[in-house]
Every structure is written in structure tokens, then in C-alpha cells.
Design a protein around this motif. Structure first.
Motif, short mmCIF file in Angstrom:
data_model
loop_
_atom_site.label_atom_id
_atom_site.label_comp_id
_atom_site.label_asym_id
_atom_site.label_seq_id
_atom_site.Cartn_x
_atom_site.Cartn_y
_atom_site.Cartn_z
N ALA A 48 -8.80 8.05 -3.77
CA ALA A 48 -7.61 7.16 -4.60
C ALA A 48 -8.33 6.04 -5.14
CB ALA A 48 -6.69 6.63 -3.51
N ILE A 49 -7.89 5.69 -6.39
CA ILE A 49 -8.29 4.66 -7.25
C ILE A 49 -7.03 3.92 -7.78
CG2 ILE A 49 -9.57 3.86 -9.41
CD1 ILE A 49 -11.24 6.68 -9.04
N ALA A 70 -17.83 7.39 -4.46
CA ALA A 70 -16.92 6.04 -4.95
C ALA A 70 -17.90 5.13 -5.77
CB ALA A 70 -16.47 5.43 -3.64
N PHE A 71 -19.07 5.09 -5.57
CA PHE A 71 -20.08 4.27 -6.29
C PHE A 71 -20.28 4.50 -7.76
CE2 PHE A 71 -21.51 4.35 -1.56
CZ PHE A 71 -20.57 3.38 -1.26
N ASP A 72 -20.26 5.86 -7.89
CA ASP A 72 -20.53 6.40 -9.08
C ASP A 72 -19.15 6.12 -9.97
OD1 ASP A 72 -23.08 7.77 -8.82
OD2 ASP A 72 -22.12 9.16 -7.49
N ALA A 73 -17.97 6.51 -9.32
CA ALA A 73 -16.73 6.33 -9.79
C ALA A 73 -16.65 4.69 -10.14
CB ALA A 73 -15.47 6.47 -8.85
N THR A 386 -9.47 -11.55 -15.53
CA THR A 386 -10.56 -11.04 -14.63
C THR A 386 -9.70 -9.82 -14.31
OG1 THR A 386 -11.29 -13.05 -13.80
CG2 THR A 386 -11.90 -11.22 -12.62
N THR A 387 -10.46 -8.95 -13.77
CA THR A 387 -9.94 -7.51 -13.32
C THR A 387 -10.49 -7.23 -11.98
OG1 THR A 387 -9.16 -5.35 -14.08
CG2 THR A 387 -11.50 -5.99 -14.44
N HIS A 388 -9.74 -6.34 -11.43
CA HIS A 388 -10.25 -5.88 -10.17
C HIS A 388 -9.75 -4.33 -9.77
CE1 HIS A 388 -10.96 -5.49 -5.96
NE2 HIS A 388 -10.11 -4.76 -5.48
N PHE A 389 -10.61 -3.68 -9.20
CA PHE A 389 -10.22 -2.30 -8.89
C PHE A 389 -10.80 -1.86 -7.68
CE2 PHE A 389 -14.05 -1.87 -11.44
CZ PHE A 389 -14.90 -1.09 -10.42
N SER A 390 -9.90 -0.80 -6.79
CA SER A 390 -10.29 -0.54 -5.61
C SER A 390 -10.40 1.08 -5.48
CB SER A 390 -9.02 -1.12 -4.68
OG SER A 390 -9.05 -2.34 -4.78
N ILE A 391 -11.44 1.62 -4.73
CA ILE A 391 -11.59 3.11 -4.54
C ILE A 391 -11.94 3.14 -3.15
CG2 ILE A 391 -12.96 4.81 -5.31
CD1 ILE A 391 -13.60 3.11 -7.63
N ILE A 392 -11.19 4.38 -2.60
CA ILE A 392 -11.93 4.97 -1.53
C ILE A 392 -11.99 6.60 -1.69
CG2 ILE A 392 -11.14 5.87 0.88
CD1 ILE A 392 -9.36 3.35 1.25
N ASP A 393 -13.03 7.15 -1.69
CA ASP A 393 -13.41 8.36 -1.94
C ASP A 393 -13.18 9.24 -0.83
OD1 ASP A 393 -15.70 8.48 -0.37
OD2 ASP A 393 -17.23 8.31 -1.99
N ASP A 395 -15.19 10.89 1.17
CA ASP A 395 -15.86 10.68 2.41
C ASP A 395 -15.74 9.36 3.15
OD1 ASP A 395 -17.49 13.03 2.26
OD2 ASP A 395 -18.83 12.21 0.44
N GLY A 396 -14.66 8.56 2.50
CA GLY A 396 -14.34 7.32 3.18
C GLY A 396 -15.38 5.96 2.80
N ASN A 397 -16.22 6.19 1.56
CA ASN A 397 -16.97 5.28 1.00
C ASN A 397 -15.78 4.50 0.22
OD1 ASN A 397 -19.62 6.13 1.46
ND2 ASN A 397 -19.21 7.71 0.00
N MET A 398 -16.09 3.04 0.31
CA MET A 398 -14.99 2.19 -0.16
C MET A 398 -15.67 1.17 -1.18
SD MET A 398 -12.93 1.27 3.32
CE MET A 398 -12.97 2.57 4.51
N VAL A 399 -14.88 0.88 -2.24
CA VAL A 399 -15.40 -0.07 -3.06
C VAL A 399 -14.44 -1.23 -3.49
CG1 VAL A 399 -16.24 -0.30 -5.65
CG2 VAL A 399 -16.91 1.62 -4.60
N ALA A 400 -14.72 -2.49 -3.72
CA ALA A 400 -13.73 -3.39 -3.89
C ALA A 400 -14.63 -4.17 -4.96
CB ALA A 400 -13.14 -4.47 -2.83
N ILE A 401 -14.08 -4.08 -6.18
CA ILE A 401 -14.96 -4.81 -7.37
C ILE A 401 -13.96 -5.70 -8.15
CG2 ILE A 401 -16.31 -4.66 -9.34
CD1 ILE A 401 -17.72 -2.37 -8.30
#
Length: 575
Positions: A48-49, A70-73, A386-393, A395-401
Motif C-alpha cells: 500500500a502507498i 518499499a525503499f525502492d518505491a 511540504t509533502t508526506h508519503f507512507s508505504i508498506i510493502d 514483506d512488511g518493510n515500512m517507509v514514512a518520508i
């Protein structure tokens, strides 16, 4: 930059696509004990993104479909936002990232915040009478710190990505070359900043046609930015901080009166730091450390609130205790915090539950504490765009940027031949101690400018992990980022869905000015009346951030993604 009126219209909707769940991979580090016994899913099996623009969300999903994680995404999302949402973020700005690697439970933080050039001089930002010169700190190259986003994305790819950097940057390069249809928000930002853009030929050439913003339905192409991303894709850091791009950046900055040098660019490094982790009523919150002020403030507020059971309070008293915790955290935010490589901060004290106990005891049960009555903190010597996005891939890797160029379209200065719109982050320093910046935040010598130093930020990307539910959350919003993310965390703890959290009505207090900003519909008349009688000055506020949230129910293995409904251009998508 060329525009065409014949670009096909694209519809925008929340698209949910189910995916099959896979067995857990057996990793149990940093996972609640119940998960190790098979009750909780450790791997969602789908992704999910949620981001502020559908082009960016789709770019991230495209990279996941190529086998990326998730990190590539995240690299695809951030670089695409640089192209399609330049009013909020871009390669000329910086970001802060809270990340979680599923295979070993590693939580980490990437600091790609901008830094002051070595030749920074506070006098450049003063009027003759000693007051802040907001034009110098917000417009043109003097307002710009050395960008951090390119270095941060390269670092993320090298250490944590699965695909080559060129694959992750491919969507942004394609969109910049082939063109896209600017949304209403971008067109309005260009219209609002037209006079400033016209001050610099490269800015006018990039954003205006015959002196006018792009028309609705036009196609926007940015070949210069595409070329710069191609150089980064091929050469990594050297594609931006050395060589062709660096030479063009320095020539443009110097021609317009800026102080950057090639040495400033070559010296810039994105940094990996240890995130702040705080426990609140059974939830583990992983959030941003300095030079973000947000994580410290959120942790301090949650530590104060941990002494209350907010669910058992009536609405006026619940809000009362939250506001008072905000007030005290922002007081400390203003006086203590800065770049950890330059300033010694009493983080052990600020994050201590014992310190929070003392602050809690100072809160009156039925009366607001005027900010002027709080003792001053004794500091050691040293966007809404500013902007923010959230990702869970899968495998369960997670990104909050959270990524930014600071104010609308940053400095409005484009470096000729690069496509790079520079930030105006120098305004986030305390250029004049105890004078507010553009967001009304005060600062002390701890956040004074110095060559190589990173300015304090409110960016607060966060991950929240409970016994069976997880959230990745963040928002833009200037100084309100901190309180918006805090309220999002509290809403998630209370059981709200991603859609409910993103839409949640908001309020904000930042110590000074001593007033409570309130979104219309946040409080019913009885609550507003009760808060007013307690001594609060409630002030309507129309402008709030653009929250993007992804949640994972690890019992049902359901992912949800939601973008803030206040603006129609975002997209939360489950694949």
C-alpha cells in the motif's frame, strides 16, 4: 517547458486492489510476543502507498511491480513528486525518513535535511533596523540551503534498495520528459508566486508561458530536470554534487547573489541516525530525531499524556490536557533543539518520563496555563508546503518520508540548465533569536545558522506499532506537522481507520502565539464554550496539511491507504 491543451483528462479515485496473504517469514525481532505464536501476520503479502499525487503513488507501485521493495518505491515516489508537485518538495530540497526493515526488525532514520553553506552570514537576513528580512530568507538563492534529497535517495538505494537506482528513478525521468497535466494546486501555486518567479529568467521559463501559469489541461514537460535525474541515476551523488550539475548550480547561484561553493556541494552527506522510540499505552512509536524537532515534541507530549486515560475524560478536558501538553513541548522545542552535530541537547531529560511527570503536575485540571506564566527553558549555548508519503510493502518493510522545499515553490529560484527549484529552508534557522519565522515558530541560539549546520525542522514521519495493528503516518503543514501527526497517532491508538485518521478534524497550539488554531467542525458548541471558559483563545484556521496514512491490521492482514480528503490530488492505493 512546453504546454499543450490536448493532454487527456485523468480521473482520480481511491483504488483498492486485494492481494493474497503469504505465510509469515519467521522474523520476530521487535514484534509483539503474540506475533511469534502465529496470531499476528508478519508479512502482508501485498502493498500500500499513500502520497499527495496519483502520479507518485503509481510510480511507487510500478517499481514494486518490477521487484523493488518499499525503499525502492520511496525513491520513485519522492523523485516523481519532485516533477509533479514542485510547490511542496523536490530535488532542490530535503527530506526526513523513518523506516522499518522487516527481515530483521531494524528501525532507522535518514536525515537528508538541507544544510547552510559555509559562507552563511546572518547579516544577509537583516534589514537596516535589525529586523528579519523575509525576502532574503524566503526568496532567491540566499534563502537556500544545500539540497539533501538527491543524497538521501542515493543513500536509501545503496543501503536498503533491491533495484538499481536507475530503475527506481525511471518513472520520474519518463514523466519529466514526456509530460504530465499539472493539477489545480500546482497551477494555483504558480499563479500565487508569479511575480516572484518573474524575478529570475530560468524560473519564469520553467513555470510560465508568456508570463502566465499553465492552463488547465496543458502538458508540462521538464527536460532539464529529467536530465539531472539521469545524471544522478548514472553517477549517484556525483551526478548532483559534483560535475556538470554542480557547476551549473554554482554559476546560477553566484549570478543571483548567493553564497554556495563547489566545496559546499561536495561536502554534503545524507546521514543515518537513530530514531526516537516512545511507548504509549501499549503502542511503540518510532519517530524522527533532531534535526527534526517533531519527534522530540511528539514523544514529550505522549509522555505527558500517558499519565491520563483520555478515553475516560469528557471532550473539553481531553482537549484541555492535550493542548497543555502541546504548550509545554513547544516551549522546549523553541529553546533547546537544533542540529545534533552542532548543538548539545538535553534529550535524556526531554524524553524522560520523570521530566514528563513534572510537566504533568504543572497542568491545572480546569484552567488553561498562559504561556507567559511558564518558566523559560534554559537552553545550553549552542510548508504549509511540504509533502508526506507512507508505504508498506509485501514483506512488511515500512517507509514514512516527509519531504520539503519549505514555503510555496521554495525560493522560487530555478538554477538555469538544471531544472532544480531551490528550497528556502534558511528561514527555518533562528536567523534572529526569538523572532518568529514564516510559520510563527520562535528559536534560540541552538538553531542559529552556521556553515554546514542543518536547520531545525517540524517534519515528523512516524511508524506506530501495536499488538496487532501498525500505521505509517505523516503530514506537511509547517509547525502544525507536529500536532497533526500527534493527533493522527492518538486517533490510531483509539482504533480509527486510515481514512478516518486522514480526515480527522484538527487543532493546534505551539506555545506562542498563545492561541489554539481550530479547524471548522473540530469542536461542538458546548466543547468550544467550555474551552473558552477555561481560558483558551480559539482561532479558526482554514489551512491544514495533507496527511497520508497506511495502516496494517496484522490479525486480518488487511492493508488500508488513505490520502487527506481536504485536497483531491492525492491517492492512497493498495496493490
Amino acid at each position: 517547458m512546453k504546454f499543450s491543451p490536448h493532454w487527456p483528462a485523468l480521473s482520480l479515485s481511491l483504488l483498492l486492489v486485494g492481494g493474497a496473504a503469504f505465510a509469515a517469514d519467521g522474523s520476530t525481532k521487535n514484534v509483539p510476543a503474540s506475533a511469534a505464536h502465529g496470531q499476528i501476520q508478519l508479512r502482508p503479502g501485498h502493498a500500500a502507498i499513500a502520497s499527495a499525487n496519483f502520479h507518485a503513488t503509481n510510480a511507487g507501485l510500478e517499481v514494486l511491480a518490477k521487484g523493488g521493495n518499499a525503499f525502492d518505491a520511496a525513491i520513485a515516489v519522492a523523485s516523481t513528486l519532485s516533477v509533479v508537485e514542485p510547490e511542496s518538495s523536490g530535488m532542490g530540497g530535503g527530506f526526513m525518513a523513518v523506516l522499518h526493515r522487516a527481515k530483521d526488525g531494524h528501525d532507522f532514520f535518514i536525515d537528508a535535511r538541507e544544510a547552510a553553506p559555509a559562507a552563511v552570514d546572518s547579516k544577509d537576513y537583516l534589514n537596516a533596523d535589525g529586523t528579519p528580512n523575509r525576502d532574503a530568507s524566503l526568496k532567491g538563492p540566499l534563502s537556500s540551503g544545500i539540497p539533501g534529497e538527491p543524497a538521501g535517495l542515493v543513500l536509501l538505494s545503496k543501503r536498503y534498495g533491491r533495484l538499481p537506482l536507475s530503475a527506481s528513478l525511471a518513472p520520474a525521468i519518463r514523466i519529466a520528459r514526456d509530460g504530465f497535466q499539472p493539477d489545480a494546486r500546482l497551477r494555483e501555486a504558480i499563479a500565487d508566486e508569479r511575480k516572484n518567479l518573474q524575478r529570475w529568467p530560468a524560473s519564469a521559463a520553467k513555470y510560465l508561458t508568456d508570463g502566465k501559469p499553465p492552463a488547465d489541461g496543458a502538458t508540462w514537460r521538464d527536460p532539464d530536470q529529467a536530465h539531472t535525474w539521469e545524471l544522478i541515476a548514472t553517477h549517484g551523488d556525483d551526478g548532483f554534487y559534483r560535475g556538470e550539475t554542480a557547476d551549473k548550480l554554482i554559476a546560477a547561484v553566484h549570478a543571483a547573489g548567493g553564497r554556495w561553493t563547489l566545496a559546499d556541494l561536495a561536502a554534503y552527506k545524507a546521514k543515518e541516525r537513530t530514531p526516537i522510540i516512545v511507548n504509549y499505552h501499549g503502542f511503540r512509536i518510532i519517530t524522527a530525531p533532531p534535526p527534526s524537532s517533531g519527534g522530540v515534541a511528539i514523544a514529550e507530549i505522549l509522555n505527558i499524556l500517558s499519565g491520563f486515560d483520555l478515553t475516560k475524560l469528557d471532550e473539553p478536558h481531553r482537549v484541555h490536557f492535550i493542548i497543555e501538553a502541546m504548550r509545554r513541548a513547544f516551549r522546549d522545542h523553541n529553546d533547546y533543539l537544533g542540529d545534533p552535530d552542532f548543538v548539545k541537547m538535553p534529550l535524556d531529560m526531554l524524553l524522560s518520563p520523570f521530566y514528563a511527570d513534572g510537566l504533568r503536575q504543572s497542568i491545572l485540571p480546569d484552567k488553561a496555563t498562559p504561556s507567559s506564566m511558564l518558566p523559560a527553558a534554559e537552553a545550553a549555548e549552542p510548508g504549509m508546503h511540504t509533502t508526506h508519503f507512507s508505504i508498506i510493502d509485501a514483506d512488511g518493510n515500512m517507509v514514512a518520508i516527509t519531504s520539503t522545499v519549505n514555503y510555496v515553490l521554495g525560493s522560487t529560484f530555478v538554477a538555469s540548465g538544471t531544472g532544480v527549484l531551490l528550497n528556502d529552508e534558511m528561514d527555518d534557522f533562528a536567523l534572529v533569536p526569538n523572532e518568529p519565522n514564516v510559520y510563527g515558530l520562535l528559536g534560540s541560539v541552538a538553531n542559529a545558522p552556521k556553515g554546514g549546520k542543518r536547520m531545525l525542522s517540524s517534519m515528523s514521519p512516524s511508524i506506530v506499532i501495536g499488538a496487532d495493528r501498525t500505521a505509517v503516518i505523516g503530514s506537511p503543514g509547517g509547525s502544525t506537522i507536529i500536532t497533526q501527526v500527534l493527533e493522527g497517532i492518538l486517533a490510531f491508538v483509539d482504533g480509527e481507520s486510515a481514512q478516518q485518521i486522514a480526515a480527522h478534524k484538527r487543532f493546534h497550539h505551539q506555545y506562542m502565539p498563545d492561541e489554539v488554531d481550530v479547524e471548522e467542525g473540530t469542536f461542538d458548541p458546548a466543547t468550544s464554550d467550555a474551552l473558552t471558559k477555561m481560558g483558551y483563545n480559539l482561532k479558526p484556521r482554514e489551512s491544514w496539511g495533507f496527511m497520508n496514512v497506511v495502516t496494517w491490521n496484522r490479525k486480518t492482514n488487511k492493508l488500508d491507504a488513505a490520502s487527506d480528503p481536504r485536497r483531491p490530488s492525492g491517492l492512497g492505493k493498495v496493490q
